[in-house]
Motif scaffolding. Structure first.
Motif, PDB file in Angstrom:
ATOM      1  N   PHE A  61      -2.468  21.808  10.933  1.00 35.45           N
ATOM      2  CA  PHE A  61      -3.359  20.892  10.199  1.00 35.45           C
ATOM      3  C   PHE A  61      -2.648  19.643   9.844  1.00 35.45           C
ATOM      4  N   VAL A  62      -3.547  18.259  10.173  1.00 32.71           N
ATOM      5  CA  VAL A  62      -2.757  17.161   9.639  1.00 32.71           C
ATOM      6  C   VAL A  62      -3.596  16.313   8.720  1.00 32.71           C
ATOM      7  N   GLY A  63      -3.455  15.867   7.742  1.00 32.79           N
ATOM      8  CA  GLY A  63      -3.937  15.121   6.790  1.00 32.79           C
ATOM      9  C   GLY A  63      -3.240  13.757   6.615  1.00 32.79           C
ATOM     10  N   GLN A  64      -3.888  12.716   6.709  1.00 28.85           N
ATOM     11  CA  GLN A  64      -3.311  11.412   6.333  1.00 28.85           C
ATOM     12  C   GLN A  64      -4.066  10.477   5.445  1.00 28.85           C
ATOM     13  N   PHE A  65      -3.523   9.926   4.512  1.00 25.62           N
ATOM     14  CA  PHE A  65      -4.162   9.073   3.457  1.00 25.62           C
ATOM     15  C   PHE A  65      -3.419   7.924   3.409  1.00 25.62           C
ATOM     16  N   TYR A  82       0.706  -1.167   0.020  1.00 22.05           N
ATOM     17  CA  TYR A  82       0.030   0.004   0.070  1.00 22.05           C
ATOM     18  C   TYR A  82       0.729   1.215  -0.172  1.00 22.05           C
ATOM     19  N   ASN A  83       0.129   2.463  -0.385  1.00 27.06           N
ATOM     20  CA  ASN A  83       0.985   3.565  -0.282  1.00 27.06           C
ATOM     21  C   ASN A  83       0.405   4.685   0.817  1.00 27.06           C
ATOM     22  N   SER A  84       1.126   5.320   1.594  1.00 24.86           N
ATOM     23  CA  SER A  84       0.483   6.429   2.516  1.00 24.86           C
ATOM     24  C   SER A  84       1.030   7.670   2.150  1.00 24.86           C
ATOM     25  N   LEU A  85       0.482   9.008   2.755  1.00 24.09           N
ATOM     26  CA  LEU A  85       0.744  10.074   2.391  1.00 24.09           C
ATOM     27  C   LEU A  85       0.312  10.954   3.888  1.00 24.09           C
ATOM     28  N   LEU A  86       1.259  11.740   4.214  1.00 21.43           N
ATOM     29  CA  LEU A  86       1.158  12.529   5.429  1.00 21.43           C
ATOM     30  C   LEU A  86       1.479  14.019   5.118  1.00 21.43           C
ATOM     31  N   VAL A  87       0.432  15.029   5.519  1.00 22.83           N
ATOM     32  CA  VAL A  87       0.762  16.191   5.342  1.00 22.83           C
ATOM     33  C   VAL A  87       0.563  17.030   6.742  1.00 22.83           C
ATOM     34  N   ASP A  88       1.549  17.776   7.147  1.00 20.24           N
ATOM     35  CA  ASP A  88       1.731  18.265   8.419  1.00 20.24           C
ATOM     36  C   ASP A  88       1.870  19.769   8.187  1.00 20.24           C
ATOM     37  N   LEU A  89       0.955  20.873   8.496  1.00 18.92           N
ATOM     38  CA  LEU A  89       1.006  22.017   8.365  1.00 18.92           C
ATOM     39  C   LEU A  89       0.956  22.840   9.636  1.00 18.92           C
ATOM     40  N   ARG A  90       1.872  23.694  10.059  1.00 17.23           N
ATOM     41  CA  ARG A  90       1.996  24.379  11.289  1.00 17.23           C
ATOM     42  C   ARG A  90       2.369  25.835  11.166  1.00 17.23           C
ATOM     43  N   LYS A  91       1.704  26.679  11.948  1.00 19.20           N
ATOM     44  CA  LYS A  91       1.865  28.220  11.715  1.00 19.20           C
ATOM     45  C   LYS A  91       1.690  28.755  13.395  1.00 19.20           C
ATOM     46  N   TYR A  92       2.766  29.902  13.328  1.00 26.31           N
ATOM     47  CA  TYR A  92       2.820  30.299  14.763  1.00 26.31           C
ATOM     48  C   TYR A  92       2.829  31.886  14.727  1.00 26.31           C
ATOM     49  N   SER A 101      -7.694  16.491  10.715  1.00 26.44           N
ATOM     50  CA  SER A 101      -7.537  17.168  12.041  1.00 26.44           C
ATOM     51  C   SER A 101      -7.093  18.591  12.086  1.00 26.44           C
ATOM     52  N   GLY A 102      -7.503  19.281  12.954  1.00 27.91           N
ATOM     53  CA  GLY A 102      -6.971  20.692  12.884  1.00 27.91           C
ATOM     54  C   GLY A 102      -6.788  21.009  14.666  1.00 27.91           C
TER      55      GLY A 102
END
Length: 318
Positions: free
Chosen positions: A203-207, A178-188, A241-242
């Motif tokens: 913000f976190v997205g996982q597929f 299988y394949n997986s993708l993780l996106v993690d974005l952060r701001k301060y 999720s956020g």
């Protein structure tokens, strides 16, 4: 059915060494219970050649029961079962700086699930034979990181982007493909004109493609996810999720935080809607144990409509 008792994480012994001038971070954690259940975790995060190269690694051995409620966004809290896992994991990555603040690299993950079984076969989740998830996962990947924070452990300003793709295949020795993708974005942001009142967002997205075992599905909950929910309370092929957190000083080396979060899981994007979100909230205390490196001892209390959790650890969640 009898009352469902969720196994709680045992007391933790943690060693944490971070040196800003060398950009070195080493963590090890040891869990142990009187039932001979334990987890040993060792992590490194090293920077070389004036932060041009980044090397991370993690070695974990895990033998502990966890709650399992099935797959989906509407699993019921009182109909769960206990699944015992015995895992050995190695994960490593190398990143090279392409230009200021941007890194590109590759990763490898080896996860051998030696045991995945119900603790009591009398109480199982219908349609889920968890023993079929036992086996080896071996995958390689690519990773892109934008590191724009002023401090990696406790940022006061800046932004962070991390995108990781991993592919697991039989030619790598994997029992699952299988394949997986993780996106993690952060701001301060610094707010209210203060250098230490910080508004942080993530913000976190996982597929995850069909074919992954249950322990590798996209998930919500836990000390590194939505506080207030049990670890992996909800899991499916995708998760979004956020998190928003306000961090502020209280007195001397003592600080506080208040946070809210929202998220959901789904088999695909067509099922996402605002009315399917799960929400968490809470507050926490911070004790700064190293002002030079901005290392905090963190105590968080998370709440949801299902559960209450507390987390004790070092450094911020994000």
């Amino acid at each position: 059915p009898p009352p469902f008792t969720i196994p709680r994480p045992p007391p933790t012994k943690t060693h944490h060494v971070c040196r800003r001038q060398r950009q070195m971070c080493i963590r090890d954690r040891i869990y142990y219970t009187q039932n001979k259940q334990f987890k040993v975790n060792f992590e490194t995060d090293l920077m070389f050649k004036e932060n041009k190269q980044n090397l991370k690694s993690r070695i974990t051995y895990f033998n502990f029961p966890l709650g399992f409620w099935g797959v989906g966004n509407e699993t019921k809290t009182d109909t769960g079962s206990i699944v015992v896992y015995e895992n050995f994991e190695f994960a490593g990555s190398y990143r090279h700086r392409l230009r200021s603040k941007m890194y590109l690299g590759f990763s490898y993950k080896y996860l051998n699930s030696l045991k995945v079984e119900y603790q009591d076969t009398t109480y199982t989740i219908p349609d889920y034979d968890v023993s079929q998830n036992k086996g080896l996962q071996s995958g390689i990947g690519l990773t892109f990181t934008y590191e724009g924070r002023d401090n990696r452990l406790n940022a006061y300003k800046g932004s962070y982007v991390n995108i990781e793709y991993q592919g697991f295949a039989d030619w790598l020795g994997s029992d699952f493909s299988y394949n997986s993708l993780l996106v993690d974005l952060r701001k301060y942001y610094r707010v209210f004109g203060s250098e230490r009142v910080i508004l942080a967002g993530q913000f976190v997205g996982q597929f995850v493609e069909i074919g992954a075992p249950i322990q590798s599905l996209a998930a919500l909950g836990g000390p590194k996810g939505m506080r207030g929910y049990y670890f992996a309370k909800y899991r499916d092929q995708t998760s979004l999720s956020g998190h928003v957190e306000l961090r502020f000083p209280l007195w001397w080396i003592l600080g506080g935080t208040a946070f809210v979060s929202a998220g959901q899981v789904s088999p695909d994007f067509s099922k996402y809607s605002w009315d399917r979100n799960h929400y968490g909230y809470g507050f926490g205390l911070r004790l700064m144990i190293s002002s030079a490196n901005r290392v905090n001892l963190r105590l968080d209390f998370g709440f949801s409509d299902e559960n209450f959790t507390f987390v004790l650890g070092f450094s911020e969640l994000f």
